[in-house]
Design an enzyme around this catalytic site. Structure first.
Site, PDB file in Angstrom:
ATOM      1  N   GLU A 117      -4.661  -9.095  -1.438  1.00 42.81           N
ATOM      2  CA  GLU A 117      -5.150  -8.899  -0.067  1.00 42.81           C
ATOM      3  C   GLU A 117      -6.623  -8.561  -0.069  1.00 42.81           C
ATOM      4  OE1 GLU A 117      -2.787  -6.460   2.684  1.00 42.81           O
ATOM      5  OE2 GLU A 117      -4.660  -5.765   3.578  1.00 42.81           O
ATOM      6  N   GLU A 169       0.805  -1.213   0.000  1.00 44.97           N
ATOM      7  CA  GLU A 169       0.000   0.000   0.000  1.00 44.97           C
ATOM      8  C   GLU A 169       0.848   1.279   0.000  1.00 44.97           C
ATOM      9  OE1 GLU A 169      -2.833  -0.546   3.190  1.00 44.97           O
ATOM     10  OE2 GLU A 169      -3.954  -2.010   2.014  1.00 44.97           O
TER      11      GLU A 169
END
Length: 509
Positions: free
Chosen positions: A353, A250
């Protein structure tokens, strides 16, 4: 003759039923139930085999009663008059499936290690063994993540640019590596392991913290590339063969405060770091063979954040794929996946994810027995597969009853929840949702064209052995009739139960 055929059908169903193993059901006040497992018993999905010519096998899970319940039926020569139709054309082929799996975080490994040896073994078999979900990809944090009991990196000695004090953490040695090695032993397929860093050492960041929007100090771009290479070397020396990595979990591209381990990377900076530091360092250390995936963030960041990386040939040559998280999927059209693929069709897309319990308005993130969360999983997986994803990974493979540990103080849900005090674990509806795809869309299967008419959702693959697998989601509160056409020559005419997942296997033509 008819009586004999019925007896044979009932006998085959009885064999499937016996091999399958039944759920030890427990209700926790949600709309469905969990299956309770301990050191002495755990339900099993069973080994999927190709049915005889002229027949099909279907595995069904329902909100109200079933968990991967097997049954058989006869293929029909003509299409039935159903309210829903699914048309599968195996001649039209798309991406090759890589696989499915989850993440072995510190918290996952720690929770599994609170179980007795027998219960832990049953949990890992539920995920990785041939009779389980048959996971074949594992993601592992490089160093600490938010799902750790503390904030740490693999070198927290400030100013150690030579990485003289670099070492694997106790969490690697005690929790993550043993879990991954046992998963690899249990699996009948190669388990592909890839790493993702959440944060560099805090002293390498502009804000001096593991959290927040600090970025990597330019003077440490080379030492941090060395840090990643040392991780790869250490994991392989510990007996964990590696398949790939992502440069950053991220990467932040805005100024929003980030309460978990993080590192901000602007796309232009990431391009330079991969091109001039990380890529060459991995090559020089013998790890240029690792599959590098970029983005590792939500699809609302696509395609604009990876275009600078892929448009630079000297950077792009180190990149094999694009990693995506599911957290914005409910708001962002999957068309961005097509736009991403169009930037460079040689790069694959892999969902790396997903997790429920993130956007809840109360402190309880774990919803034991929640069916709607399982439906969200299947809905998203089928959509992503139909938009070129080569697979789909869940987040933590195991958490405790309050959805942790999570050192910043948060919580999330997991397909398996551990109750250490009782030495048992609970397989949630989400666990079976994933198994409905991971057991049937096997590695090296190829997605084929699937057109749906009606209220259902579906995706299909042609498997390496020539059989066809079709996964169908019904969110209806009523029984839905369906006719599934396989190449216009063979048909499955059947009814789908209320609130159900169905995985069909059809033998080669």
């Amino acid at each position: 003759m008819k009586s004999l055929l019925l007896l044979l059908l009932f006998a085959s169903l009885a064999l499937l039923h016996t091999a399958h193993g039944q759920c030890a059901r427990r209700d926790y006040g949600h709309d469905s139930f969990v299956c309770v497992c301990d050191a002495t018993y755990c339900d099993e999905a069973g080994v999927v085999t190709v049915p005889p010519a002229g027949t099909y096998t279907v595995y069904t899970s329902t909100r109200d009663a079933l968990r991967l319940e097997p049954a058989s039926g006869d293929l029909a020569p003509t299409q039935g008059s159903a309210s829903n139709s699914i048309t599968v054309s195996t001649a039209t082929r798309y991406q090759t499936i890589l696989g499915f799996g989850g993440s072995v975080t510190d918290s996952a490994g720690l929770n599994l290690n609170t179980l007795s040896d027998g219960a832990r073994e049953k949990a890992l078999r539920s995920y990785f063994a041939p009779e389980g979900s048959e996971y074949n990809i594992v993601r592992v944090p490089i160093g600490g993540s938010d799902f750790s009991t503390r904030a740490y990196s693999l070198d927290d000695v400030e100013g150690d640019v030579d990485l003289s004090f670099w070492s694997l953490a106790p969490e690697d040695i005690n929790d993550k590596i043993p879990t991954i090695k046992r998963a690899q032993e249990l699996s009948s397929a190669e388990v592909l392991v890839f790493g993702s860093p959440w944060s560099p050492p805090a002293w390498m960041k502009t804000n001096g913290e593991f959290t927040g929007v600090g970025s990597l100090i330019v003077d440490y771009w080379q030492p941090y590339a060395n840090y990643i290479a040392k991780w790869a070397e250490a994991y392989e020396a510990a007996g964990v063969p590696l398949w790939g990595l992502t440069p950053q979990n991220e990467p932040l591209v805005d100024e929003t405060e980030w309460g978990i381990n993080s590192c901000k990377w602007l796309p232009e900076d990431m391009r330079v770091w991969i091109r001039d530091y990380l890529g060459p360092t991995l090559e020089a250390s013998g790890y240029g063979r690792l599959t590098m995936m970029v983005n590792d963030f939500n699809r609302d960041k696509l395609p604009h954040t990876i275009e600078p990386l892929l448009s630079d040939p000297e950077c792009s040559k180190y990149i094999s794929g694009v990693a995506v998280h599911w957290y914005s999927d409910q708001w962002i059209s999957p068309d961005v996946l097509l736009q991403t693929r169009d930037l460079d069709p040689s790069k694959f897309i892999l969902y790396t994810e997903a997790c429920n319990g993130v956007f809840v308005d109360n402190p309880e993130s774990v919803y034991l027995g929640d069916w709607s969360r399982a439906e969200r999983y299947v809905t998203d997986i089928l959509e992503d597969i139909n938009y070129y994803s080569v697979g789909w990974l869940d987040w933590n493979i195991a958490l405790n009853q309050v959805g942790g540990p999570h050192w910043p103080g948060g919580a999330m849900d997991s397909p398996i929840i551990i109750n250490a005090d009782a030495d048992e674990f609970y397989k949630q509806p989400m666990h079976y949702a994933l198994a409905h795809v991971s057991k049937f869309f096997t590695r090296d299967s190829v997605r084929v064209d699937t057109a749906v008419s009606g209220a259902l959702k579906a995706a299909a693959v042609s498997r390496p052995d020539g059989s066809v697998a079709i996964v169908v989601l019904s969110t209806s509160d009523a029984v839905e009739s369906v006719s599934i056409s396989i190449d216009g020559s063979r048909f499955i005419n059947t009814d789908l139960p209320v609130k159900s997942f169905s995985s069909f296997v059809v033998p080669p033509a």
